[in-house]
Design a protein around this motif. Structure first.
Motif, mmCIF file in Angstrom:
data_model
loop_
_atom_site.group_PDB
_atom_site.id
_atom_site.type_symbol
_atom_site.label_atom_id
_atom_site.label_comp_id
_atom_site.label_asym_id
_atom_site.label_seq_id
_atom_site.Cartn_x
_atom_site.Cartn_y
_atom_site.Cartn_z
ATOM 1 N N SER A 106 0.788 -1.135 -0.133
ATOM 2 C CA SER A 106 -0.077 0.085 0.010
ATOM 3 C C SER A 106 0.802 1.180 0.099
ATOM 4 O O SER A 106 0.499 2.290 -0.590
ATOM 5 N N ARG A 162 0.906 4.485 -2.776
ATOM 6 C CA ARG A 162 0.014 4.100 -3.744
ATOM 7 C C ARG A 162 -1.203 4.978 -3.306
ATOM 8 O O ARG A 162 -1.473 5.157 -2.084
ATOM 9 N N ARG A 163 -2.480 5.182 -4.237
ATOM 10 C CA ARG A 163 -3.388 5.672 -3.960
ATOM 11 C C ARG A 163 -4.479 4.505 -4.394
ATOM 12 O O ARG A 163 -4.290 3.815 -5.427
ATOM 13 N N PRO A 222 -8.126 5.299 -5.113
ATOM 14 C CA PRO A 222 -9.263 6.221 -5.121
ATOM 15 C C PRO A 222 -10.648 5.503 -5.627
ATOM 16 O O PRO A 222 -11.768 6.282 -5.337
ATOM 17 N N PRO A 256 -7.480 10.569 4.998
ATOM 18 C CA PRO A 256 -6.406 10.386 4.091
ATOM 19 C C PRO A 256 -5.911 8.625 4.232
ATOM 20 O O PRO A 256 -5.730 8.446 5.565
ATOM 21 N N GLU A 257 -5.354 8.313 3.198
ATOM 22 C CA GLU A 257 -4.980 7.182 2.967
ATOM 23 C C GLU A 257 -3.860 6.697 4.201
ATOM 24 O O GLU A 257 -4.034 5.631 4.654
#
Length: 165
Positions: free
Chosen positions: A46, A49-50, A52, A135-136
């Motif tokens: 992870s 990386r995004r 969405p 936020p991730e």
């Protein structure tokens, strides 16, 4: 219970956002590789990386893994159930709808056994992941020390049981 060593194409229940809201569906574990002839993959790093869209949750009460010829069970210290953060993909011509689970560096409890672990989300984080409301980096990180209790399994324990929801 979730066993990291389960067969790649095993079907499991995931939770995701659908057209009509949150839904539970059963999908294949393992995403199609981008290169022909490569093996499907079940875990995705992870970091940096995004994600969405196409987020999902995999409910569990414990997870299991092996190190050498030893097997271990990991549960939350408070014995609560939790979710793994995942992503899913729609079906393609020759691959069904499927999902994979995201990974991070192991937390201090798991680190003596393995370098990486699946992202564990507490129940209060489930909508934050599905709704992209945090936020991730706040969600995709190891939990603090003392979060998990790790038990060595006896040789008579089954390698794979039912996913506890």
């Amino acid at each position: 219970m979730f066993d990291v060593d389960a067969p790649l194409d095993q079907r499991r229940v995931i939770i995701r956002r659908g057209v009509d809201g949150v839904e539970m569906v059963e999908l294949r574990w393992g995403l199609r590789p981008s290169e022909a002839g490569s093996k499907p993959f079940t875990l995705i790093r992870s970091e940096e990386r995004r994600f969405p869209s196409h987020r999902c949750l995999v409910p569990a009460s414990e997870f299991r893994f092996g190190r050498g010829n030893r097997r271990y069970r990991v549960v939350l210290a408070d014995r609560d159930w939790f979710y793994f953060a995942g992503i899913w993909r729609t079906a393609s011509q020759d691959w069904p709808e499927a999902y994979a689970i995201l990974t991070v560096d192991s937390n201090p409890d798991v680190a003596p056994y393995q370098e990486r672990q699946m992202v564990v989300l507490r129940r209060e984080q489930r909508t934050q992941w599905l709704d992209l409301s945090h936020p991730e980096p706040e969600l995709l990180r190891p939990l603090p020390a003392g979060t998990f209790r790790i038990e060595r399994l006896s040789a008579t324990e089954p390698a794979q049981g039912v996913l506890a929801v």
